[in-house]
Every structure is written in structure tokens, then in C-alpha cells.
Design an enzyme around this catalytic site. Structure first.
Site, PDB file in Angstrom:
ATOM      1  N   THR A  63       1.001   0.483  26.954  1.00 39.85           N
ATOM      2  CA  THR A  63       1.222   0.889  25.571  1.00 39.85           C
ATOM      3  C   THR A  63       0.374   0.072  24.615  1.00 39.85           C
ATOM      4  O   THR A  63      -0.220   0.626  23.673  1.00 39.85           O
ATOM      5  CB  THR A  63       2.707   0.742  25.211  1.00 39.85           C
ATOM      6  OG1 THR A  63       3.490   1.609  26.053  1.00 39.85           O
ATOM      7  CG2 THR A  63       2.965   1.095  23.761  1.00 39.85           C
TER       8      THR A  63
ATOM      9  N   GLY B 136       3.457  -3.306  33.228  1.00 36.96           N
ATOM     10  CA  GLY B 136       3.462  -1.853  33.308  1.00 36.96           C
ATOM     11  C   GLY B 136       3.422  -1.200  31.948  1.00 36.96           C
ATOM     12  O   GLY B 136       2.361  -1.044  31.333  1.00 36.96           O
ATOM     13  N   CYS B 137       4.597  -0.851  31.449  1.00 34.02           N
ATOM     14  CA  CYS B 137       4.666  -0.040  30.226  1.00 34.02           C
ATOM     15  C   CYS B 137       4.268  -0.806  28.975  1.00 34.02           C
ATOM     16  O   CYS B 137       3.704  -0.226  28.041  1.00 34.02           O
ATOM     17  CB  CYS B 137       6.060   0.564  30.095  1.00 34.02           C
ATOM     18  SG  CYS B 137       6.459   1.669  31.479  1.00 34.02           S
ATOM     19  N   VAL B 138       4.537  -2.115  28.922  1.00 33.34           N
ATOM     20  CA  VAL B 138       4.106  -2.900  27.763  1.00 33.34           C
ATOM     21  C   VAL B 138       2.579  -2.968  27.720  1.00 33.34           C
ATOM     22  O   VAL B 138       1.963  -2.702  26.685  1.00 33.34           O
ATOM     23  CB  VAL B 138       4.718  -4.316  27.801  1.00 33.34           C
ATOM     24  CG1 VAL B 138       4.064  -5.220  26.755  1.00 33.34           C
ATOM     25  CG2 VAL B 138       6.220  -4.255  27.573  1.00 33.34           C
TER      26      VAL B 138
END
Length: 215
Positions: free
Chosen positions: A159, A154-156
Site C-alpha cells: 500500500t 505484505g499489505c503495508v
């Protein structure tokens, strides 16, 4: 056993972005929501959190900048509805654990921000989406992000992908990132290495930081 990246490499993928002149550690969403048994987002990420703590400690020792991200949503006091989560919260209703004031939205005990370290508050997967992160990094001359945190798929991943697209060199620390299952973790790490980031383990990440600090 063949390397699962071999097919990618034969097709011209899996190059290297390398480390620039000024790295920073980016610790993504290391929140209690992922380690508390009462949370719907609970995941087996204890080892990733511990590795992140070691990475952050090494960066601080070497005076490498550390930037933290956190998720926070505002809640309408009259209706109880989240007002700034958009379609992301509709897609993942359990993100409500990150409502302002929720103890699950707080940082884990270690690592957590200290002193004047930058904390970026976000509402979406990428730490760059709708935030000041890119401007903050650019103003400090940071060109490389050594990324740890949660969750890998998700966020890793979001980003690291945006970092590459915005001209920052993403280095993802595999054992300092975690996800819900080993299969999800492995698939996303492989895809990140093939397309969007350099993949290293914790020891290599610390070595890269140490070598940069010695330059």
C-alpha cells in the site's frame, strides 16, 4: 554501530516525502486473524495493534480522517471455493480465513471503524488494487497517508508503495505496524524508508497530526 541506511544514503536513497496539507490515517487489515491463536496467520503483533489504536484515537480527537481496510473473499456455496481471490489465494492458501462470514476476518476490538469512517474492502495486498481508495482520498483532498496495520512486509508495504506511485505521501508508523518476526519487520521497515515512505514512530506521527490540525 553504523546506520544500516548509510549505504542507501550514499547511493542517493532515503530522501523524504514529508507531510502535505491534508493527512489521513490509513489502518490496514487490523483483523482478528492476526491475533487469534486458532488462526494460521497468527503473529506477534499485539504491540502494533495497541499502537494503531492510540494513533486512531489521536486522529479522531484531532478530526483527522481515518480510513480502514479489510480483506474479504466471496465463496461459491456449491463448491466452497473462493471466487475472487485469484492467484493471491493460490499463493497463500491461509488467506481463506478472510472468507465472507469468517469471524477471523472481523476487525480487532480496538481499533475498529466507527460512525461514518470509510472502510475499503480489498482482495489483494495493496489497498489501492481494484478498490475505490484513490478516488475516495482525492475527492476529500487527502494528500498524505499516515499508515499503520498489518502486515509490514505484505499489505503495508504494498500500500505504501502504491501510495507513492499514485501521488499520495506515505508516512509509515513503524511501531504501529507488525509482522511475523522481528527480522522481517526490520528489513521491510528499512527498505520502505530507503525507497517508498517516510518512517516515523507513534509519538512523531501524533505530533505531525497535531501540528497539521493546528495549521
Amino acid at each position: 554501530m553504523s546506520d544500516p541506511l548509510d549505504d542507501y544514503r550514499r547511493s542517493g536513497f532515503a530522501g523524504s516525502v514529508g507531510v502535505g496539507r491534508r493527512p489521513a490515517v490509513l489502518a490496514i487489515d487490523l483483523a482478528r486473524a492476526y491475533v487469534d491463536d486458532s488462526s494460521p496467520l497468527r503473529a506477534p503483533v499485539e504491540s502494533a495493534v495497541a499502537a494503531s489504536a492510540r494513533l486512531v484515537a489521536a486522529a479522531r480527537e484531532l478530526t483527522v480522517p481515518v480510513v480502514f481496510t479489510r480483506v474479504s473473499y466471496r465463496v461459491d456455496p456449491d463448491t466452497g471455493a473462493i471466487v475472487d481471490g485469484g492467484l493471491f489465494v493460490e499463493k497463500i492458501p491461509s488467506l481463506r480465513v478472510f472468507a465472507e462470514g469468517s469471524p477471523l476476518a472481523d476487525f480487532v476490538d480496538d481499533p475498529r471503524p466507527v460512525g461514518g469512517e470509510v472502510v475499503v474492502t480489498k482482495q489483494y495486498a495493496s489497498a489501492f488494487s481494484g478498490t475505490s481508495l484513490a478516488a475516495t482520498l482525492s475527492s476529500r483532498g487527502i494528500d498524505t497517508l499516515v499508515i499503520c496495520g498489518l502486515s509490514t512486509s505484505g499489505c503495508v508495504r504494498a500500500t505504501a508503495t502504491d501510495a507513492l506511485q499514485l501521488g499520495f505521501r506515505p508516512i509509515v508508523v513503524a511501531d504501529a505496524c507488525g509482522d511475523r518476526t522481528a527480522e522481517i519487520q526490520a528489513a521491510n521497515l528499512m527498505d520502505l524508508q530507503a525507497k517508498y515512505a517516510d518512517l516515523v514512530d507513534l509519538d512523531r506521527a501524533v505530533s505531525l497530526l497535531r501540528g497539521n490540525a493546528a495549521d
